[in-house]
Design a protein around this motif. Structure first.
Motif, short mmCIF file in Angstrom:
data_model
loop_
_atom_site.label_atom_id
_atom_site.label_comp_id
_atom_site.label_asym_id
_atom_site.label_seq_id
_atom_site.Cartn_x
_atom_site.Cartn_y
_atom_site.Cartn_z
N ASP A 220 -53.09 -25.17 7.76
CA ASP A 220 -53.75 -25.51 9.02
C ASP A 220 -55.13 -26.07 8.70
OD1 ASP A 220 -54.13 -23.84 12.22
OD2 ASP A 220 -54.74 -25.81 11.54
N PHE A 221 -55.15 -27.37 8.39
CA PHE A 221 -56.39 -27.99 7.97
C PHE A 221 -57.45 -27.97 9.06
CE2 PHE A 221 -53.58 -29.60 4.76
CZ PHE A 221 -54.38 -29.76 3.64
N GLU A 222 -57.02 -28.04 10.32
CA GLU A 222 -57.99 -28.08 11.40
C GLU A 222 -58.81 -26.80 11.46
OE1 GLU A 222 -58.31 -29.49 16.04
OE2 GLU A 222 -56.36 -29.31 15.06
N LYS A 223 -58.16 -25.64 11.28
CA LYS A 223 -58.88 -24.37 11.29
C LYS A 223 -59.84 -24.29 10.11
CE LYS A 223 -55.54 -21.50 13.78
NZ LYS A 223 -54.63 -20.32 13.70
N SER A 224 -59.40 -24.76 8.94
CA SER A 224 -60.26 -24.75 7.76
C SER A 224 -61.47 -25.66 7.96
CB SER A 224 -59.47 -25.20 6.53
OG SER A 224 -60.30 -25.28 5.40
N TRP A 225 -61.22 -26.81 8.56
CA TRP A 225 -62.28 -27.78 8.84
C TRP A 225 -63.34 -27.17 9.76
CZ3 TRP A 225 -63.56 -32.95 7.76
CH2 TRP A 225 -64.38 -33.59 8.67
N LYS A 226 -62.87 -26.57 10.86
CA LYS A 226 -63.81 -26.02 11.83
C LYS A 226 -64.56 -24.81 11.28
CE LYS A 226 -61.58 -27.67 16.05
NZ LYS A 226 -60.96 -27.31 17.34
N ARG A 227 -63.95 -24.13 10.33
CA ARG A 227 -64.59 -22.94 9.76
C ARG A 227 -65.60 -23.30 8.67
NH1 ARG A 227 -60.24 -20.59 8.58
NH2 ARG A 227 -60.11 -21.21 6.38
N ASN A 228 -65.32 -24.35 7.91
CA ASN A 228 -66.11 -24.64 6.71
C ASN A 228 -66.98 -25.89 6.78
OD1 ASN A 228 -65.11 -22.40 5.06
ND2 ASN A 228 -63.15 -23.47 5.16
N VAL A 229 -66.92 -26.61 7.90
CA VAL A 229 -67.76 -27.79 8.08
C VAL A 229 -68.60 -27.57 9.33
CG1 VAL A 229 -67.83 -30.28 8.40
CG2 VAL A 229 -66.01 -29.26 7.03
N SER A 230 -69.93 -27.63 9.19
CA SER A 230 -70.79 -27.31 10.32
C SER A 230 -72.10 -28.09 10.25
CB SER A 230 -71.10 -25.80 10.33
OG SER A 230 -71.82 -25.44 9.16
N ILE A 231 -72.85 -28.01 11.36
CA ILE A 231 -74.19 -28.59 11.40
C ILE A 231 -75.11 -27.58 12.07
CG2 ILE A 231 -73.69 -29.84 13.57
CD1 ILE A 231 -75.70 -31.99 12.55
N ALA A 232 -76.25 -27.32 11.42
CA ALA A 232 -77.26 -26.39 11.94
C ALA A 232 -78.48 -27.19 12.35
CB ALA A 232 -77.62 -25.35 10.89
N PHE A 233 -78.89 -27.07 13.60
CA PHE A 233 -80.02 -27.84 14.11
C PHE A 233 -81.32 -27.04 14.03
CE2 PHE A 233 -76.41 -29.89 16.26
CZ PHE A 233 -76.69 -31.22 15.99
N GLY A 234 -82.42 -27.79 13.85
CA GLY A 234 -83.74 -27.17 13.85
C GLY A 234 -83.93 -26.16 12.75
N VAL A 235 -83.48 -26.46 11.54
CA VAL A 235 -83.56 -25.49 10.44
C VAL A 235 -85.01 -25.35 9.97
CG1 VAL A 235 -82.84 -24.95 8.10
CG2 VAL A 235 -81.22 -25.99 9.70
N ARG A 236 -85.47 -24.11 9.93
CA ARG A 236 -86.80 -23.78 9.41
C ARG A 236 -86.68 -22.63 8.45
NH1 ARG A 236 -91.12 -22.98 14.08
NH2 ARG A 236 -92.42 -22.82 12.21
N ASP A 237 -87.19 -22.83 7.26
CA ASP A 237 -87.15 -21.78 6.23
C ASP A 237 -85.72 -21.30 6.00
OD1 ASP A 237 -88.36 -20.26 4.30
OD2 ASP A 237 -88.80 -18.59 5.63
N GLY A 238 -84.77 -22.23 6.04
CA GLY A 238 -83.37 -21.91 5.76
C GLY A 238 -82.59 -21.34 6.92
N GLU A 239 -83.22 -21.18 8.10
CA GLU A 239 -82.55 -20.59 9.26
C GLU A 239 -82.57 -21.57 10.43
OE1 GLU A 239 -80.99 -17.72 9.14
OE2 GLU A 239 -81.68 -17.20 7.11
N THR A 240 -81.45 -21.60 11.21
CA THR A 240 -81.40 -22.49 12.36
C THR A 240 -82.21 -21.93 13.52
OG1 THR A 240 -79.95 -23.55 13.99
CG2 THR A 240 -79.26 -21.40 13.17
N THR A 241 -82.86 -22.84 14.25
CA THR A 241 -83.59 -22.44 15.46
C THR A 241 -82.97 -23.05 16.71
OG1 THR A 241 -85.13 -24.31 15.32
CG2 THR A 241 -85.74 -22.30 14.14
N ALA A 242 -81.95 -23.88 16.55
CA ALA A 242 -81.36 -24.57 17.70
C ALA A 242 -79.83 -24.52 17.69
CB ALA A 242 -81.83 -26.02 17.75
N GLY A 243 -79.25 -23.60 16.92
CA GLY A 243 -77.81 -23.39 16.96
C GLY A 243 -77.03 -24.06 15.85
N THR A 244 -75.89 -23.46 15.51
CA THR A 244 -74.95 -24.01 14.52
C THR A 244 -73.66 -24.39 15.25
OG1 THR A 244 -75.86 -22.67 12.72
CG2 THR A 244 -73.64 -23.55 12.42
#
Length: 439
Positions: A234-258
Protein backbone atom coordinates in the motif's frame (compact mmCIF):
# COMPACT_ATOMS: atom_id res chain seq x y z
CA UNK A 1 22.37 63.87 5.41
CA UNK A 2 20.91 61.00 3.39
CA UNK A 3 18.45 59.79 6.07
CA UNK A 4 17.12 56.91 3.97
CA UNK A 5 20.60 55.46 3.45
CA UNK A 6 21.41 55.82 7.15
CA UNK A 7 18.27 53.88 8.10
CA UNK A 8 19.10 51.18 5.58
CA UNK A 9 22.65 50.75 6.90
CA UNK A 10 21.30 50.39 10.45
CA UNK A 11 18.62 47.91 9.35
CA UNK A 12 21.19 45.89 7.41
CA UNK A 13 23.50 45.82 10.43
CA UNK A 14 20.82 44.23 12.62
CA UNK A 15 20.02 41.60 9.99
CA UNK A 16 23.70 40.66 9.64
CA UNK A 17 24.15 40.43 13.41
CA UNK A 18 21.04 38.31 13.84
CA UNK A 19 21.72 35.92 10.93
CA UNK A 20 25.37 35.38 11.90
CA UNK A 21 25.27 35.24 15.73
CA UNK A 22 21.79 35.63 17.21
CA UNK A 23 19.58 32.92 15.65
CA UNK A 24 17.44 30.87 18.04
CA UNK A 25 20.05 28.11 18.06
CA UNK A 26 22.76 30.55 19.25
CA UNK A 27 21.56 30.03 22.82
CA UNK A 28 24.62 31.33 24.70
CA UNK A 29 24.89 34.45 22.53
CA UNK A 30 21.20 35.27 22.92
CA UNK A 31 21.34 34.76 26.68
CA UNK A 32 24.31 37.12 26.93
CA UNK A 33 22.48 39.75 24.85
CA UNK A 34 19.28 39.38 26.90
CA UNK A 35 21.10 39.78 30.22
CA UNK A 36 23.01 42.82 28.96
CA UNK A 37 19.86 44.47 27.60
CA UNK A 38 17.92 43.85 30.81
CA UNK A 39 20.51 45.84 32.77
CA UNK A 40 19.35 48.99 30.96
CA UNK A 41 15.72 48.56 31.97
CA UNK A 42 13.86 46.50 34.55
CA UNK A 43 16.16 43.71 35.61
CA UNK A 44 17.31 40.26 34.44
CA UNK A 45 13.88 38.87 33.55
CA UNK A 46 12.87 41.66 31.18
CA UNK A 47 13.96 39.92 27.94
CA UNK A 48 14.00 36.28 28.97
CA UNK A 49 12.12 34.89 25.95
CA UNK A 50 12.48 37.65 23.37
CA UNK A 51 14.29 37.36 20.05
CA UNK A 52 17.21 39.58 19.01
CA UNK A 53 14.97 41.80 16.87
CA UNK A 54 12.34 42.13 19.62
CA UNK A 55 14.99 43.22 22.14
CA UNK A 56 16.39 45.79 19.69
CA UNK A 57 12.90 47.18 19.06
CA UNK A 58 12.29 47.60 22.80
CA UNK A 59 15.64 49.28 23.37
CA UNK A 60 15.06 51.57 20.39
CA UNK A 61 11.68 52.54 21.82
CA UNK A 62 13.43 53.70 25.01
CA UNK A 63 16.07 55.60 23.06
CA UNK A 64 18.85 53.36 24.38
CA UNK A 65 20.11 52.21 20.99
CA UNK A 66 19.52 53.52 17.47
CA UNK A 67 21.08 54.49 14.19
CA UNK A 68 22.69 57.53 15.87
CA UNK A 69 23.60 55.64 19.06
CA UNK A 70 25.59 52.48 18.41
CA UNK A 71 27.87 52.76 21.44
CA UNK A 72 25.44 50.92 23.74
CA UNK A 73 24.99 48.22 21.10
CA UNK A 74 28.78 47.75 21.16
CA UNK A 75 28.70 47.31 24.94
CA UNK A 76 25.89 44.74 24.65
CA UNK A 77 27.92 42.50 22.31
CA UNK A 78 31.47 42.98 23.63
CA UNK A 79 31.15 39.92 25.91
CA UNK A 80 29.29 37.69 23.45
CA UNK A 81 30.59 34.10 23.94
CA UNK A 82 30.88 33.40 20.23
CA UNK A 83 31.79 36.12 17.72
CA UNK A 84 32.34 39.22 19.89
CA UNK A 85 35.16 40.59 17.73
CA UNK A 86 33.25 39.99 14.51
CA UNK A 87 30.16 41.71 15.93
CA UNK A 88 32.20 44.73 17.04
CA UNK A 89 33.70 44.97 13.54
CA UNK A 90 30.21 44.88 11.99
CA UNK A 91 29.12 47.76 14.24
CA UNK A 92 32.29 49.75 13.59
CA UNK A 93 31.89 49.33 9.81
CA UNK A 94 28.28 50.50 10.06
CA UNK A 95 29.39 53.51 12.11
CA UNK A 96 31.79 54.55 9.35
CA UNK A 97 29.09 54.22 6.70
CA UNK A 98 26.57 56.19 8.74
CA UNK A 99 29.12 58.93 9.44
CA UNK A 100 29.83 59.14 5.71
CA UNK A 101 26.13 59.51 4.84
CA UNK A 102 25.56 62.02 7.68
CA UNK A 103 28.34 64.19 6.29
CA UNK A 104 26.97 63.72 2.76
CA UNK A 105 30.12 61.87 1.67
CA UNK A 106 28.29 59.31 -0.44
CA UNK A 107 30.76 56.89 -1.97
CA UNK A 108 30.16 55.62 -5.53
CA UNK A 109 29.37 51.95 -6.12
CA UNK A 110 32.27 49.80 -7.38
CA UNK A 111 32.32 49.66 -11.18
CA UNK A 112 32.51 46.57 -13.31
CA UNK A 113 31.52 43.78 -10.93
CA UNK A 114 27.86 42.83 -10.76
CA UNK A 115 28.10 40.89 -7.48
CA UNK A 116 26.70 42.29 -4.27
CA UNK A 117 28.92 42.82 -1.22
CA UNK A 118 28.20 42.30 2.48
CA UNK A 119 27.53 46.05 2.80
CA UNK A 120 24.53 46.10 0.45
CA UNK A 121 21.77 48.00 2.24
CA UNK A 122 18.26 46.63 2.65
CA UNK A 123 15.14 48.72 2.18
CA UNK A 124 13.71 49.73 5.56
CA UNK A 125 10.15 49.30 4.25
CA UNK A 126 10.99 45.80 3.05
CA UNK A 127 12.36 44.87 6.47
CA UNK A 128 9.14 46.11 8.05
CA UNK A 129 6.95 44.15 5.62
CA UNK A 130 8.89 40.91 6.13
CA UNK A 131 8.63 41.37 9.88
CA UNK A 132 4.87 41.90 9.71
CA UNK A 133 4.17 39.08 7.25
CA UNK A 134 3.40 35.41 7.86
CA UNK A 135 6.06 34.38 5.35
CA UNK A 136 7.59 31.86 7.77
CA UNK A 137 4.23 30.08 8.07
CA UNK A 138 3.98 29.59 4.30
CA UNK A 139 7.49 28.20 3.71
CA UNK A 140 8.01 24.61 4.82
CA UNK A 141 10.68 21.96 5.29
CA UNK A 142 9.97 18.86 3.18
CA UNK A 143 11.07 15.52 4.65
CA UNK A 144 11.20 12.28 2.65
CA UNK A 145 11.85 9.10 4.64
CA UNK A 146 11.34 6.25 2.19
CA UNK A 147 14.22 4.26 0.63
CA UNK A 148 16.53 7.04 1.81
CA UNK A 149 16.16 10.22 3.79
CA UNK A 150 16.25 13.54 1.99
CA UNK A 151 14.84 17.03 2.36
CA UNK A 152 14.00 20.21 0.52
CA UNK A 153 11.98 23.40 0.81
CA UNK A 154 8.44 24.00 -0.41
CA UNK A 155 5.94 26.84 -0.21
CA UNK A 156 2.17 27.17 -0.21
CA UNK A 157 0.33 28.00 -3.43
CA UNK A 158 -3.33 27.87 -4.41
CA UNK A 159 -6.09 26.30 -2.33
CA UNK A 160 -4.24 23.30 -0.88
CA UNK A 161 -1.00 22.88 -2.83
CA UNK A 162 2.76 23.09 -2.24
CA UNK A 163 5.33 23.97 -4.89
CA UNK A 164 8.89 22.65 -4.82
CA UNK A 165 11.70 21.58 -7.14
CA UNK A 166 11.10 18.38 -9.12
CA UNK A 167 14.56 17.04 -8.31
CA UNK A 168 13.68 16.97 -4.59
CA UNK A 169 11.35 14.04 -5.43
CA UNK A 170 13.14 12.74 -8.54
CA UNK A 171 14.57 9.56 -6.99
CA UNK A 172 11.28 8.79 -5.22
CA UNK A 173 9.27 9.17 -8.44
CA UNK A 174 11.73 7.06 -10.44
CA UNK A 175 11.69 4.36 -7.74
CA UNK A 176 7.89 4.18 -7.85
CA UNK A 177 8.00 4.02 -11.63
CA UNK A 178 10.46 1.14 -11.51
CA UNK A 179 8.14 -0.71 -9.13
CA UNK A 180 5.25 -0.24 -11.57
CA UNK A 181 7.24 -1.58 -14.52
CA UNK A 182 8.50 -4.59 -12.53
CA UNK A 183 4.95 -5.46 -11.48
CA UNK A 184 3.75 -5.22 -15.07
CA UNK A 185 6.60 -7.43 -16.32
CA UNK A 186 5.69 -10.15 -13.82
CA UNK A 187 1.97 -10.02 -14.63
CA UNK A 188 0.05 -12.21 -17.07
CA UNK A 189 -1.78 -9.00 -18.02
CA UNK A 190 1.34 -7.07 -18.95
CA UNK A 191 0.04 -5.51 -22.15
CA UNK A 192 -3.23 -4.51 -20.50
CA UNK A 193 -1.32 -2.86 -17.65
CA UNK A 194 0.98 -1.12 -20.12
CA UNK A 195 -2.05 0.26 -21.92
CA UNK A 196 -3.36 1.70 -18.66
CA UNK A 197 0.03 3.27 -17.97
CA UNK A 198 0.00 4.89 -21.41
CA UNK A 199 -3.48 6.25 -20.75
CA UNK A 200 -2.62 7.70 -17.34
CA UNK A 201 0.94 8.94 -17.92
CA UNK A 202 1.30 9.37 -21.67
CA UNK A 203 4.43 7.18 -21.63
CA UNK A 204 5.07 3.95 -23.53
CA UNK A 205 6.48 1.35 -21.09
CA UNK A 206 9.04 0.18 -20.33
CA UNK A 207 10.49 3.65 -21.14
CA UNK A 208 11.57 5.76 -18.20
CA UNK A 209 9.41 8.57 -16.89
CA UNK A 210 10.21 12.16 -17.91
CA UNK A 211 7.27 14.31 -16.81
CA UNK A 212 6.41 17.23 -19.08
CA UNK A 213 3.88 19.65 -17.43
CA UNK A 214 1.53 16.81 -16.50
CA UNK A 215 -0.15 14.88 -13.70
CA UNK A 216 1.47 11.80 -12.16
CA UNK A 217 -1.52 9.74 -10.93
CA UNK A 218 0.39 7.08 -8.98
CA UNK A 219 -2.48 6.53 -6.57
CA UNK A 220 -4.87 5.75 -9.39
CA UNK A 221 -2.35 3.43 -11.04
CA UNK A 222 -1.58 1.39 -7.90
CA UNK A 223 -5.30 1.03 -7.22
CA UNK A 224 -5.64 -0.40 -10.75
CA UNK A 225 -2.77 -2.84 -10.17
CA UNK A 226 -4.43 -4.12 -7.00
CA UNK A 227 -7.67 -4.71 -8.90
CA UNK A 228 -5.65 -6.77 -11.36
CA UNK A 229 -4.48 -9.01 -8.54
CA UNK A 230 -1.01 -7.63 -8.14
CA UNK A 231 0.12 -7.87 -4.50
CA UNK A 232 1.66 -4.44 -4.29
CA UNK A 233 2.42 -2.74 -1.00
CA UNK A 234 0.00 0.00 0.00
CA UNK A 235 2.28 2.71 -1.33
CA UNK A 236 -0.23 5.46 -0.64
CA UNK A 237 -0.22 4.80 3.12
CA UNK A 238 3.59 4.67 3.14
CA UNK A 239 3.74 7.92 1.16
CA UNK A 240 1.39 9.75 3.51
CA UNK A 241 3.24 8.44 6.55
CA UNK A 242 6.81 9.12 5.42
CA UNK A 243 6.57 12.21 3.21
CA UNK A 244 5.64 15.48 4.92
CA UNK A 245 6.12 19.22 5.09
CA UNK A 246 6.56 21.21 8.31
CA UNK A 247 5.82 24.93 8.13
CA UNK A 248 7.43 27.71 10.16
CA UNK A 249 10.28 25.56 11.48
CA UNK A 250 12.28 27.24 14.25
CA UNK A 251 15.09 25.51 16.08
CA UNK A 252 14.07 22.20 14.50
CA UNK A 253 10.40 22.43 15.57
CA UNK A 254 7.34 23.41 13.52
CA UNK A 255 5.35 26.48 14.54
CA UNK A 256 2.68 26.30 11.83
CA UNK A 257 1.84 22.59 11.53
CA UNK A 258 3.03 19.44 9.74
CA UNK A 259 1.10 18.15 6.72
CA UNK A 260 1.16 15.22 4.28
CA UNK A 261 0.52 14.77 0.56
CA UNK A 262 -1.84 12.92 -1.72
CA UNK A 263 -0.19 10.15 -3.74
CA UNK A 264 -1.55 11.51 -7.02
CA UNK A 265 0.80 14.34 -8.00
CA UNK A 266 -1.10 17.23 -9.65
CA UNK A 267 1.79 18.67 -11.67
CA UNK A 268 5.34 17.68 -12.60
CA UNK A 269 7.81 19.05 -15.13
CA UNK A 270 11.32 17.63 -15.17
CA UNK A 271 12.82 20.06 -17.71
CA UNK A 272 11.81 23.15 -15.73
CA UNK A 273 12.37 21.35 -12.40
CA UNK A 274 8.91 22.13 -11.00
CA UNK A 275 6.65 19.93 -8.87
CA UNK A 276 3.27 20.71 -7.29
CA UNK A 277 1.92 18.46 -4.53
CA UNK A 278 -1.56 18.37 -3.01
CA UNK A 279 -1.93 18.46 0.78
CA UNK A 280 -4.11 15.74 2.30
CA UNK A 281 -5.31 17.54 5.43
CA UNK A 282 -8.28 19.88 5.91
CA UNK A 283 -7.92 23.12 3.94
CA UNK A 284 -9.09 25.20 6.92
CA UNK A 285 -5.95 24.31 8.91
CA UNK A 286 -3.43 25.19 6.19
CA UNK A 287 -0.97 28.09 6.33
CA UNK A 288 -1.73 30.93 3.87
CA UNK A 289 -0.67 30.61 0.25
CA UNK A 290 1.82 33.02 -1.34
CA UNK A 291 0.96 35.12 -4.42
CA UNK A 292 3.06 34.52 -7.53
CA UNK A 293 4.57 37.10 -9.88
CA UNK A 294 2.72 37.04 -13.21
CA UNK A 295 4.70 39.56 -15.27
CA UNK A 296 8.47 39.94 -14.89
CA UNK A 297 10.93 39.02 -12.15
CA UNK A 298 12.17 41.96 -10.09
CA UNK A 299 15.88 42.84 -10.12
CA UNK A 300 16.26 42.25 -6.36
CA UNK A 301 14.76 39.35 -4.41
CA UNK A 302 14.88 37.87 -0.91
CA UNK A 303 15.48 34.13 -0.63
CA UNK A 304 13.89 32.09 2.20
CA UNK A 305 14.54 28.39 2.75
CA UNK A 306 15.94 25.59 4.90
CA UNK A 307 19.60 24.94 4.00
CA UNK A 308 21.09 22.21 6.14
CA UNK A 309 23.58 23.29 8.74
CA UNK A 310 25.53 22.02 11.74
CA UNK A 311 22.72 23.04 14.12
CA UNK A 312 18.98 22.45 14.22
CA UNK A 313 17.09 23.48 11.09
CA UNK A 314 15.76 27.04 11.02
CA UNK A 315 14.24 29.15 8.25
CA UNK A 316 16.96 31.37 6.77
CA UNK A 317 16.37 34.49 4.67
CA UNK A 318 18.98 36.11 2.46
CA UNK A 319 18.08 39.75 1.85
CA UNK A 320 18.63 41.73 -1.36
CA UNK A 321 19.88 39.02 -3.74
CA UNK A 322 20.45 40.61 -7.14
CA UNK A 323 19.04 38.91 -10.22
CA UNK A 324 20.94 38.92 -13.50
CA UNK A 325 18.62 40.64 -15.96
CA UNK A 326 20.65 39.93 -19.10
CA UNK A 327 23.21 37.50 -20.42
CA UNK A 328 25.88 40.18 -20.91
CA UNK A 329 26.32 40.85 -17.18
CA UNK A 330 26.03 37.16 -16.39
CA UNK A 331 28.69 36.06 -18.88
CA UNK A 332 31.10 38.79 -17.76
CA UNK A 333 31.04 37.38 -14.24
CA UNK A 334 31.18 33.77 -15.47
CA UNK A 335 34.31 34.58 -17.48
CA UNK A 336 35.88 36.17 -14.42
CA UNK A 337 35.11 33.02 -12.42
CA UNK A 338 36.66 30.76 -15.06
CA UNK A 339 39.81 32.90 -15.04
CA UNK A 340 40.03 32.66 -11.25
CA UNK A 341 39.96 28.85 -11.33
CA UNK A 342 42.61 28.84 -14.06
CA UNK A 343 44.95 31.25 -12.27
CA UNK A 344 44.40 30.23 -8.63
CA UNK A 345 43.67 26.50 -8.85
CA UNK A 346 45.19 25.62 -12.24
CA UNK A 347 41.86 24.10 -13.32
CA UNK A 348 39.96 24.49 -16.58
CA UNK A 349 36.32 24.65 -15.46
CA UNK A 350 34.82 26.12 -18.62
CA UNK A 351 32.49 23.13 -19.08
CA UNK A 352 31.37 23.34 -15.45
CA UNK A 353 29.94 26.81 -16.10
CA UNK A 354 28.43 25.93 -19.50
CA UNK A 355 24.84 25.90 -18.19
CA UNK A 356 25.18 29.30 -16.54
CA UNK A 357 23.62 31.24 -19.38
CA UNK A 358 20.16 32.46 -20.31
CA UNK A 359 17.86 30.43 -22.49
CA UNK A 360 14.52 32.11 -23.02
CA UNK A 361 12.77 28.78 -23.49
CA UNK A 362 13.36 27.27 -20.04
CA UNK A 363 12.40 30.09 -17.68
CA UNK A 364 15.69 29.79 -15.79
CA UNK A 365 16.84 32.83 -13.80
CA UNK A 366 20.30 33.39 -12.33
CA UNK A 367 21.06 35.29 -9.16
CA UNK A 368 23.82 35.79 -6.67
CA UNK A 369 23.36 35.36 -2.93
CA UNK A 370 25.49 36.21 0.08
CA UNK A 371 25.21 32.75 1.64
CA UNK A 372 25.72 29.30 0.18
CA UNK A 373 22.22 27.85 -0.14
CA UNK A 374 23.12 24.17 -0.33
CA UNK A 375 21.38 20.91 0.66
CA UNK A 376 17.77 21.30 1.71
CA UNK A 377 17.12 24.69 0.13
CA UNK A 378 15.99 23.50 -3.31
CA UNK A 379 12.43 24.73 -3.77
CA UNK A 380 12.91 27.92 -1.73
CA UNK A 381 10.81 30.92 -2.79
CA UNK A 382 12.51 34.21 -3.63
CA UNK A 383 10.20 37.11 -2.87
CA UNK A 384 9.99 40.84 -3.58
CA UNK A 385 7.66 43.55 -2.38
CA UNK A 386 5.05 44.52 -4.97
CA UNK A 387 2.43 47.13 -4.04
CA UNK A 388 3.13 46.57 -0.32
CA UNK A 389 2.67 42.81 -0.74
CA UNK A 390 5.31 40.06 -0.65
CA UNK A 391 5.15 38.20 -3.98
CA UNK A 392 7.12 35.10 -5.07
CA UNK A 393 9.38 36.02 -8.01
CA UNK A 394 11.19 32.73 -8.58
CA UNK A 395 11.91 29.34 -7.02
CA UNK A 396 15.48 28.42 -6.11
CA UNK A 397 16.73 25.24 -7.82
CA UNK A 398 20.48 24.74 -7.51
CA UNK A 399 23.94 26.28 -7.38
CA UNK A 400 26.73 26.29 -9.97
CA UNK A 401 29.27 24.93 -10.58
CA UNK A 402 27.88 21.60 -9.44
CA UNK A 403 31.21 20.02 -8.44
CA UNK A 404 31.76 22.71 -5.79
CA UNK A 405 28.62 21.68 -3.92
CA UNK A 406 29.20 17.98 -4.51
CA UNK A 407 32.83 18.02 -3.34
CA UNK A 408 32.48 20.90 -0.82
CA UNK A 409 35.30 22.60 -2.67
CA UNK A 410 34.31 26.26 -2.82
CA UNK A 411 35.94 29.25 -4.50
CA UNK A 412 35.30 32.81 -3.23
CA UNK A 413 31.55 33.30 -2.92
CA UNK A 414 31.28 35.64 -5.91
CA UNK A 415 32.29 32.79 -8.23
CA UNK A 416 29.26 30.70 -7.25
CA UNK A 417 26.01 31.24 -9.14
CA UNK A 418 22.49 30.24 -8.13
CA UNK A 419 19.72 29.29 -10.53
CA UNK A 420 15.96 29.41 -10.15
CA UNK A 421 12.87 29.19 -12.33
CA UNK A 422 10.78 32.33 -12.77
CA UNK A 423 7.17 32.38 -11.59
CA UNK A 424 5.85 33.88 -14.85
CA UNK A 425 7.30 30.81 -16.64
CA UNK A 426 5.78 28.45 -14.05
CA UNK A 427 2.36 30.10 -14.35
CA UNK A 428 2.51 29.62 -18.13
CA UNK A 429 3.32 25.92 -17.65
CA UNK A 430 0.44 25.45 -15.23
CA UNK A 431 -1.99 27.20 -17.56
CA UNK A 432 -0.76 25.09 -20.48
CA UNK A 433 -1.43 21.93 -18.49
CA UNK A 434 -5.07 22.92 -17.99
CA UNK A 435 -4.89 22.08 -14.27
CA UNK A 436 -6.75 24.42 -11.91
CA UNK A 437 -3.98 24.71 -9.33
CA UNK A 438 -3.64 28.43 -8.67
CA UNK A 439 -7.34 29.26 -8.27
Amino acid sequence: MDETKVKEVYARLKIKMKNAYFMEQNTANLESFRVGASAYLDGPGQYENLSFFQICTNLEGKGIIGLDNLNVLEKLVENTPGGAQQLLKMINDAKKQIQGYMSAEVLPEPAGNFHRTDDTAVSHSLLQNIGKSNLHKSVGLISIRLDRTSSGTGFRVGKNFVMTAYHVFKSTIESDWETVINEAERSDNKEEIYEEIRRLFGVSPPDGIKPCHQRLPFGELFAYLQKKGRKVEDFEKSWKRNVSIAFGVRDGETTAGTFHFEYDIPFADKEHDVLVLQISENVKTLPPSLPLEERSVKSTVNLSGYPKGPTKVDLRTDIDCRVYKNNQNLQADVNEAIEWWKNQRNQDVTDQYADVQYNNDNGKVFLHTSVQFEDGSSGSPAIAMVNDQLVVQLMYLRGYPDFCYREKNFPPLKYLFEAGVSMPAVITLLQRSGLQILE
